[in-house]
Design an enzyme around this catalytic site. Structure first.
Site, PDB file in Angstrom:
ATOM      1  N   SER A   1       8.121  -0.651   0.584  1.00 37.07           N
ATOM      2  CA  SER A   1       7.887   0.784   0.380  1.00 37.07           C
ATOM      3  C   SER A   1       6.828   1.344   1.322  1.00 37.07           C
ATOM      4  CB  SER A   1       7.541   1.087  -1.075  1.00 37.07           C
ATOM      5  OG  SER A   1       6.223   0.725  -1.379  1.00 37.07           O
TER       6      SER A   1
ATOM      7  N   THR B   1       5.834  -1.270  -5.114  1.00 35.68           N
ATOM      8  CA  THR B   1       4.719  -0.674  -5.855  1.00 35.68           C
ATOM      9  C   THR B   1       3.745   0.081  -4.948  1.00 35.68           C
ATOM     10  OG1 THR B   1       3.388  -2.688  -5.695  1.00 35.68           O
ATOM     11  CG2 THR B   1       4.813  -2.458  -7.637  1.00 35.68           C
ATOM     12  N   ASP B   2       3.778  -0.214  -3.642  1.00 38.42           N
ATOM     13  CA  ASP B   2       2.726   0.333  -2.768  1.00 38.42           C
ATOM     14  C   ASP B   2       2.755   1.852  -2.653  1.00 38.42           C
ATOM     15  OD1 ASP B   2       1.601  -2.121  -2.352  1.00 38.42           O
ATOM     16  OD2 ASP B   2       2.566  -2.478  -0.426  1.00 38.42           O
TER      17      ASP B   2
ATOM     18  N   THR C   1       8.698  -5.633  -3.946  1.00 37.00           N
ATOM     19  CA  THR C   1       8.424  -7.001  -4.411  1.00 37.00           C
ATOM     20  C   THR C   1       9.357  -7.421  -5.527  1.00 37.00           C
ATOM     21  OG1 THR C   1       6.130  -6.860  -3.746  1.00 37.00           O
ATOM     22  CG2 THR C   1       6.612  -8.431  -5.474  1.00 37.00           C
TER      23      THR C   1
HETATM   24  C1  SIN Z   1       6.338  -2.699  -1.515  1.00 38.35           C
HETATM   25  O1  SIN Z   1       5.653  -1.758  -1.916  1.00 38.35           O
HETATM   26  O2  SIN Z   1       7.510  -2.542  -1.119  1.00 38.35           O
HETATM   27  C2  SIN Z   1       5.767  -4.084  -1.446  1.00 38.35           C
HETATM   28  C3  SIN Z   1       4.736  -4.356  -2.474  1.00 38.35           C
HETATM   29  C4  SIN Z   1       5.232  -4.297  -3.888  1.00 38.35           C
HETATM   30  O3  SIN Z   1       6.350  -3.929  -4.213  1.00 38.35           O
HETATM   31  O4  SIN Z   1       4.404  -4.657  -4.766  1.00 38.35           O
END
Ligand code: SIN
Length: 333
Positions: free
Chosen positions: A64, A97-98, A17
């Site tokens: 991710s 973040t995932d 993100t």
């Molecule tokens: C991801 O994990 O690539 C998408 C969600 C995020 O980064 O918060």
């Protein structure tokens, strides 16, 4: 400080993100992750040039959730090589973040470096009002550039907090303050300066028995999530899939429903390592607890979440298949 005297930090971009964009500045959920590159990320943090000399590298540009164990291994190899380059003082990884917590824990266990390695990301895309990515990246550079960050293990910096890669978990699907650690953060970032208040007791980086240079591939491992009314055929099907490791995210103290014990035990008899974790989100899972690990030859995870237990079990199997040795690894890290 003149630019040449500043620490040299390499920013390795993976997507997520922090590199995402939406059609509207008020849309913080309906966006596409991983649409902009590392040069764009760095252009949004011009003040970071006062903290460090920055070099950007695009490792991947992905959501991710699509990260595989092969990508994780390749990431660890690349970070290891960068950290070993003469003149590199720190590495910042921009990451979705995932699955950031899994990557952070893996790197925390396999990188044999004392150079600070810091993961960061964002909950809001780069196009959002009050996007959190630029501040998170600025803070991550500040942490990676600080001598006090050396030997703290791999770190996650989000929302002005510095978390250990051993403990950190994403705890919210949408909030900006989405990351937490069960025993609290190691420190905070204030006005571009990291302030540490504690360090982790468990071994990491230079003190582990795992070395990315010695790992060619990871075993096949997955998670079974327990729920009220769980059907034993789920465990039977998973047992038949031929995974090397089955992590069971059980009730309470890692409890396995009685009807699921037989199919898991059959998988263990067939050569799989069965690992007992808890779906509760925190707490210690006792050996010989509700499901009798010592009888069944299963592993209990100490305080690791199912997703981190999967990572640790994969690494354990790169050095041993002995039950007691794997249990020692879980009791150590
Ligand atoms: C991801 O994990 O690539 C998408 C969600 C995020 O980064 O918060």
């Amino acid at each position: 400080m003149v630019a040449s005297a500043l620490p040299h930090i390499v920013v390795l971009a993976l997507g997520g993100t922090i590199a995402g964009s939406a059609a509207s500045a008020t849309d913080a959920t309906g966006y596409r992750a991983a649409t902009t590159g590392v040069d764009d990320l760095l252009a949004r943090v011009p003040d970071a040039a006062r903290l460090a000399r920055l070099t950007g590298e695009q490792f991947a540009n992905m959501d991710s959730s699509d990260l595989t164990d092969e990508v994780l291994l390749a990431l660890a190899r690349r970070v290891s090589a960068i950290a070993a380059e003469p003149g590199v003082d720190g590495v910042v990884i921009t990451h979705g973040t995932d699955t950031m917590e899994e990557s952070a824990y893996f790197l925390n266990l396999v990188l044999t470096t004392s150079v600070p390695v810091v993961l960061t990301g964002a909950m809001r895309p780069a196009t959002a009002l009050s996007a959190d990515g630029p501040m998170n990246l600025h803070a991550a550079v500040a942490v990676a550039a600080a001598a006090s960050s050396s030997r703290q293990g791999v770190l996650v910096v989000m929302n002005d907090e510095i978390h250990s890669g051993r403990d950190v978990t994403k705890t919210s699907s949408t909030r900006v303050g989405a990351f937490g650690s069960p025993y609290g953060p190691l420190g905070v970032v204030v006005a571009g300066r990291p302030l540490y208040y504690r360090s982790v007791a468990r071994p990491h980086t230079t003190a582990t028995e795992f070395d990315i240079a010695a790992i060619d591939a990871l075993p096949r491992a997955g998670i079974v999530f327990a729920h009220s009314g769980i059907d034993e055929s789920l465990a039977t099907v998973i047992g038949a899939a031929g995974w090397d490791i089955i992590v069971h995210a059980g009730f309470g103290n890692g409890t396995v429903a009685n009807r699921v014990i037989a199919p898991l035990e059959a998988a263990r008899a067939g050569g799989a390592v069965v690992v007992r974790a808890t779906r509760t989100g925190s707490g210690h899972v006792s050996a010989a607890g509700a499901s009798g690990d010592l009888v069944n030859g299963w592993i209990s995870v100490d305080d690791q979440s199912p997703q981190r237990a999967r990572i640790l079990a994969c690494l354990a199997l790169t050095v041993t298949r002995d039950h007691d040795a794997i249990q020692r690894i879980f009791d150590t890290y």
